[in-house]
Every structure is written in C-alpha cells, then in structure tokens.
Design a protein around this motif. Structure first.
Motif, short mmCIF file in Angstrom:
data_model
loop_
_atom_site.label_atom_id
_atom_site.label_comp_id
_atom_site.label_asym_id
_atom_site.label_seq_id
_atom_site.Cartn_x
_atom_site.Cartn_y
_atom_site.Cartn_z
N VAL A 200 43.60 10.64 -54.68
CA VAL A 200 44.33 10.17 -53.30
C VAL A 200 45.54 10.99 -52.96
CG1 VAL A 200 46.02 8.28 -52.66
CG2 VAL A 200 44.00 7.80 -53.87
N GLY A 201 46.22 11.58 -53.79
CA GLY A 201 47.21 12.84 -53.44
C GLY A 201 46.79 13.65 -52.78
N ILE B 215 47.02 12.46 -46.68
CA ILE B 215 48.23 12.52 -47.30
C ILE B 215 48.91 13.90 -47.26
CG2 ILE B 215 49.25 12.41 -49.63
CD1 ILE B 215 48.40 10.00 -48.32
N VAL C 113 56.11 13.91 -50.77
CA VAL C 113 55.09 12.85 -50.57
C VAL C 113 54.03 12.85 -51.56
CG1 VAL C 113 53.64 12.06 -48.85
CG2 VAL C 113 55.82 12.84 -48.25
N THR C 114 53.19 13.93 -51.93
CA THR C 114 52.25 13.98 -52.80
C THR C 114 52.55 13.57 -53.90
OG1 THR C 114 51.45 16.31 -51.76
CG2 THR C 114 50.45 15.33 -53.68
N VAL D 102 52.94 9.60 -53.50
CA VAL D 102 51.81 8.84 -53.52
C VAL D 102 50.89 8.62 -55.06
CG1 VAL D 102 49.59 9.05 -52.70
CG2 VAL D 102 51.56 9.28 -51.16
N VAL E 198 50.25 5.53 -56.85
CA VAL E 198 48.81 4.98 -57.42
C VAL E 198 48.77 4.61 -58.79
CG1 VAL E 198 46.20 5.70 -57.51
CG2 VAL E 198 47.53 6.26 -55.35
#
Length: 358
Positions: free
Chosen positions: A100-101, A106, A117-118, A121, A125
């Motif tokens: 997801v990262g 993203i 932000v990475t 996230v 998760v």
C-alpha cells in the motif's frame, strides 16, 4: 542453604521454604536474562573461533541490522503473548503495508507533499489490520490463532491483488535516503529498533497498560473482576502489534526500495521464536522486552555464524528448531516449579519470581 519453617498455631500455615537472596535474584528476571547473556556469549565465542572476520565492528553492525526488522515485530509480539494471545498475521500485514505504501497513488501524494506520507500510510495499514484482529478476537470471541490465521491469508492475498502480483518499486529518493542514513556511524534501522525496544520496555514496566497486560495473561477472569476492561485492552494489544508490523514495513521499504506481497514471509514464526527464547511464557502472564531483545540477537548472531562458515540455510533451520525446543522445555520446567512453590506458599505471600522488577 534453605531452612524449613514450622507452622504456627495462630496461622495454621503449612511449612514453607525460606528463599535465600541469591536464589530469589536468580529466580527472577535477572537470572533469566543472565542465562540469555551466557547463551549469546557462547554463540559469539563460537563465531570468533570459527571465523576471523566475526568480531569486526562492521560485522556487528550487520548482525544488528539483520535483527532490527524482526526485532521491532518481536517487541509488539511480546505484549500479545504476555497477555496469553498470539498473532500469526504480522508477516502478511507487513507485506500489505509495504504494498500500500508503494502504490502509485500514494507515491504521487508523497512526491507532491512529503515522504512522511508513505510512513503514515504504512503505519495506518498495520495498525488498522491489528485493530481488526483485536475486534474479532475480543468482541467476536474468535480464538486468536484462527483470527490471525485468517488475517494472515487475507492480508497477503490482498497485497497480491493490489500489487497485481508484481514488485512495486519505490521511486521517492528522499524517503530512500532518509531510511539509509547513518547516525553516529550506525544504521538508522538499528536506531529504530533501539527506540522501539526502549518504548516497549517503558510501556510494559512503567505504565498501567503494561501491568494490565501481565494481569490479563496471568488470569483474565481475575483481571476482569479487578476492574480491567479485558476486551478493550485486548483490542489495543493487537493494534499495538499491528503498529510494530507497520514500522517494520517502513524499514523494509527503506532497505529494499520496493513493496511486494512476498515481504515478511514467515516473519511471524521468527518473532514468536525470539519471544519464547527470550523467556516469555506462551501461556501468558510473564515476559520481558529485555529477554525478547536477547532472543532476537541470539538468532541473528547464530545466523551470522552460519553464514560466516558457509553453512546452509537448512542447517540454520535445524539449529533454530533445537533452540526453540530447549526454550519451551525450560519454560515447562519453570511452570511446574512455580506451581509447586504456590502450593507450599502461605496465602497472600507473593512469589519471589513474580515480584515486579525494575
């Protein structure tokens, strides 16, 4: 030398054994950690005798770097096992968080704002997956083994779907540089592991959260009667181990610069093994972060010794299996000894090995 005390007429207690200060010290966390230190030193000695490069400072950093990701997960796993639970999904949750990262959407947001932000996230998760585990276990009354097994299968499957069975390359150079910087000559991954371990130690030993965790692992019903909200606390415990899986995902993203559904394969078993070898009882009620750290270092050092001597991964697996079996046998012996002590102890007397340590 132990002395038998006679029962008094006023109390009518059965005879008990007077424990010497040295025996009391060795029966507590100090004695258990001393055994781990000796085991680690024995492995280091073998490495030094069999490889001329083993004692190099650079090799020591390699061992710590290899231990860091599993170590972070193991800290979270310690809390869950102390509370009498288990989490088989941490490796799959790590993989999902890394995928997801690494998603293009993203990465676009991170490139237009900040690489943090990475990180956010991946942590979200991991924590979210752990929270789902906690809700299902605590409020759905599903056995922890089955609930986390379902999450393990589901999270890795979702990671494969999101990644389309591909490896997603992380293109944010700022993030990669930040996760590969050296602080005082030591890799940032090692610092992260150290910070997580210190935070875990403080949380377990110096907060009511830690005391409630131990109480729930020792006797959930007694903890409930004492006013502890067992279900809510259990939910947060699994959120905590999910958070550590998210932190490990950030670390592995920084090291490999890629997110993939194959990340974290069998990490849950390595983490459980390190926690058990570190002295945490599988039945719950006792454990230390210090012991877990030593357990992680023992396995990481052992793997390095095998690599230095060009031995196969199969031989490493056999050695790990033997260590785990020995650790479990020692746990069973301790548990039997504790039951015998409790039968001989006067009512209301606290066992020396269960007195909270500093």
């Amino acid at each position: 030398m132990s002395v038998q005390t006679t029962p008094t007429a006023s109390t009518g207690q059965t005879p008990t054994e007077t424990v010497s200060p040295l025996r009391r010290l060795l029966s507590g966390s100090v004695g258990r950690n001393l055994g781990l230190v000796l085991a680690l030193l024995a492995i280091v000695l073998v490495g030094a005798l069999t490889s001329s490069n083993f004692l190099n400072f650079d090799n020591a950093l390699v061992i710590l770097r290899q231990a860091s990701i599993i170590g972070v997960i193991s800290v979270g796993m310690t809390f869950v096992i102390i509370a009498g639970g288990i989490d088989l999904s941490v490796g799959a949750v790590l993989a999902l968080a890394s995928v997801v990262g690494s998603l293009a959407a993203i990465q676009d947001i991170a490139s237009s704002s900040h690489w943090i932000v990475t990180v956010i996230v991946a942590l979200a998760v991991g924590t979210g997956a752990g929270l789902i585990n906690g809700v299902v276990i605590a409020y759905g009354k599903v056995a922890a083994f089955m609930a986390t097994l379902a999450m393990m299968v589901g999270a890795r499957g979702l990671a494969e779907i999101l990644a389309n069975n591909r490896t997603l390359v992380l293109n944010d150079r700022d993030f990669v540089r930040a996760m590969n910087v050296d602080v005082l000559g030591i890799d940032i991954l090692i610092w992260i592991f150290a910070l997580v371990a210190v935070a875990g130690w403080f949380l377990l030993n110096r907060t009511t959260f830690g005391r409630r965790t131990v109480a729930i692992g020792g006797n959930p019903e007694a903890a409930r009667l004492a006013g502890i909200k067992v279900k809510r606390h259990t939910m947060w415990l699994y959120a905590l181990v999910g958070l550590t899986a998210g932190i490990a995902a950030v670390m592995i993203l920084g090291r490999t610069t890629a997110g993939t559904s194959t990340h974290g394969n069998l990490y849950e078993l390595d983490a459980i093994a390190a926690v058990v070898v570190g002295g945490t009882l599988l039945v719950g009620g006792r454990g230390t972060i210090t012991g877990t750290v030593f357990g992680v270092l023992i396995f990481a050092t052992l793997s390095n010794v095998f690599v230095q001597n060009n031995l196969t991964s199969s031989a490493q697996a056999v050695a790990k299996g033997v260590i785990i079996v020995v650790a479990v046998l020692l746990q069973q012996r301790f548990a039997v000894g504790r039951v015998k002590q409790n039968r001989l102890r006067p009512a209301g007397q606290t066992p020396p090995s269960e007195v909270p340590s500093a």
